[in-house]
Enzyme design. Sequence first.
Site, PDB file in Angstrom:
ATOM      1  N   LYS A  97      30.363  81.499  56.077  1.00  0.00           N
ATOM      2  CA  LYS A  97      31.576  82.334  56.082  1.00  0.00           C
ATOM      3  C   LYS A  97      32.814  81.453  55.886  1.00  0.00           C
ATOM      4  O   LYS A  97      33.682  81.737  55.063  1.00  0.00           O
ATOM      5  CB  LYS A  97      31.667  83.085  57.412  1.00  0.00           C
ATOM      6  CG  LYS A  97      32.951  83.870  57.564  1.00  0.00           C
ATOM      7  CD  LYS A  97      33.332  84.164  59.000  1.00  0.00           C
ATOM      8  CE  LYS A  97      34.816  84.450  59.068  1.00  0.00           C
ATOM      9  NZ  LYS A  97      35.345  84.685  60.378  1.00  0.00           N
ATOM     10  N   LYS A 100      41.981  74.323  59.393  1.00  0.00           N
ATOM     11  CA  LYS A 100      40.605  74.643  59.811  1.00  0.00           C
ATOM     12  C   LYS A 100      39.698  74.796  58.585  1.00  0.00           C
ATOM     13  O   LYS A 100      38.567  74.293  58.565  1.00  0.00           O
ATOM     14  CB  LYS A 100      40.625  75.935  60.646  1.00  0.00           C
ATOM     15  CG  LYS A 100      39.300  76.662  60.708  1.00  0.00           C
ATOM     16  CD  LYS A 100      38.717  76.782  62.060  1.00  0.00           C
ATOM     17  CE  LYS A 100      37.305  77.345  61.959  1.00  0.00           C
ATOM     18  NZ  LYS A 100      36.580  77.368  63.161  1.00  0.00           N
ATOM     19  N   THR A 102      38.980  83.322  62.384  1.00  0.00           N
ATOM     20  CA  THR A 102      38.989  82.481  61.178  1.00  0.00           C
ATOM     21  C   THR A 102      39.045  83.411  59.977  1.00  0.00           C
ATOM     22  O   THR A 102      38.064  84.114  59.675  1.00  0.00           O
ATOM     23  CB  THR A 102      37.719  81.607  61.093  1.00  0.00           C
ATOM     24  OG1 THR A 102      37.609  80.851  62.296  1.00  0.00           O
ATOM     25  CG2 THR A 102      37.805  80.656  59.913  1.00  0.00           C
ATOM     26  N   LEU A 119      38.690  88.339  66.037  1.00  0.00           N
ATOM     27  CA  LEU A 119      37.947  89.324  65.252  1.00  0.00           C
ATOM     28  C   LEU A 119      37.134  88.642  64.159  1.00  0.00           C
ATOM     29  O   LEU A 119      37.440  87.511  63.761  1.00  0.00           O
ATOM     30  CB  LEU A 119      38.942  90.317  64.641  1.00  0.00           C
ATOM     31  CG  LEU A 119      39.738  91.105  65.697  1.00  0.00           C
ATOM     32  CD1 LEU A 119      41.002  91.710  65.119  1.00  0.00           C
ATOM     33  CD2 LEU A 119      38.849  92.196  66.304  1.00  0.00           C
ATOM     34  N   PRO A 120      36.114  89.350  63.635  1.00  0.00           N
ATOM     35  CA  PRO A 120      35.190  88.671  62.714  1.00  0.00           C
ATOM     36  C   PRO A 120      35.798  88.247  61.377  1.00  0.00           C
ATOM     37  O   PRO A 120      35.723  87.089  61.009  1.00  0.00           O
ATOM     38  CB  PRO A 120      34.079  89.709  62.500  1.00  0.00           C
ATOM     39  CG  PRO A 120      34.218  90.720  63.592  1.00  0.00           C
ATOM     40  CD  PRO A 120      35.662  90.701  64.009  1.00  0.00           C
TER      41      PRO A 120
END
EC number: 1.1.1.31
Length: 341
Positions: free
Chosen positions: A290, A215, A139, A104-105
């Site tokens: 982002k 990450k 993320t 998902l975003p």
Amino acid sequence: MRTVSAIATPLRRLRPATARQPSRRHFSSSKDLQATWGFIGLGRMGFAMARNLRAKLPAEDTLFVQDVNTAASKQFLEENPQGVRVADNVREVAEKAETVITCLPEPQHVRGVYKQMLEPATLLSEGVNNQRLFIDCSTIDPMTSASVAESASSTKQGVFIDAPMSGGVVGAQAGTLTFMIGAAPEAVGPATSVLSMMGKRVLHLGGQGAGLKGKLANNYLLALNNIATAEAMSMGIQWGLEPKALAGMINISTGKCWPSEINNPVPGVIEGSPASRGYEGGFGVALANKDLKLAIKSAKDSNVKLALADEAQALYDKVEQAENCKGRDFSVVYRYLGGKE
Ligand code: NAD
């Protein structure tokens, strides 16, 4: 850090001790019974990942898919008609699937989707009578991820792990993604078995949240290296150095980094790089920004002092909006800085 080989480990240890004889095969247990899978978020990454997953699952298994964009689910079903069902909502995915993958975003989407899946906390009585394995490949920030993991574990409905990825859309399509996972030791084997159907490397970095922390730390460094490379290349070229000669020297010297060597921001230095194709494709500047924002916010929440974060953030905000840069590979920072093209 451990690179985990794709050993199919049964998830039985993750099931509650009181669970009855499983009615369906969970990954790698009896081959005679079907297993059920869920995939939520069929976007640029998720669509290709779910397709690779479906292609590698046994034919008798069922994959439930869901996306708020109903056109994406419809297209997925059209392209993958065998063993795929479109769920009406994410709760239905959670009720029917033993292993659920989400892609998902943003943090709020992950929070919202898991709230719908985990509340009311009756999955074990109303759905498949096993604990679920929830794998979130989005993320997001480690704090949101930890709170979702806590909702799953405190209600004993499942084990939630973070598995952000690198490799981009090309890696998702080719099934060559790298996953960085944060998981308790007993979940590592099962998660690796699942993720290996969509990627080629699974790196276990520690307990829940560790994948995201790794990450974000990496992508913070990448964002800064990208700016520094653009500035250094621009500096040398404006002093009259030949771009390929400059890059070649840096790449055998101490300034070498991924943006200088693989994704050099100067057009023509590396054949086939985004910079050499008008900054098309690659790692979009909005996605880079982002991840940078998530890294900075998460670091600030943990009182980690960052010297370069605010400058970098302000620069990417401007690049993301600039007419000649928006929607392009993040190496377009070089163009924004007035680098010679
Ligand atoms: P995307 O925006 O293309 O896809 C996200 C999908 O989630 C969309 O189809 C959207 O409709 C769906 N969605 C949103 N809210 C939903 C909800 N409530 N219920 C069901 N579906 C919902 O994003 P993407 O590029 O596929 O990226 C997904 C994640 O992977 C992001 O967190 C991103 O940062 C990360 N990521 C992306 C890349 C990349 O190159 N695109 C690389 C590495 C990691």
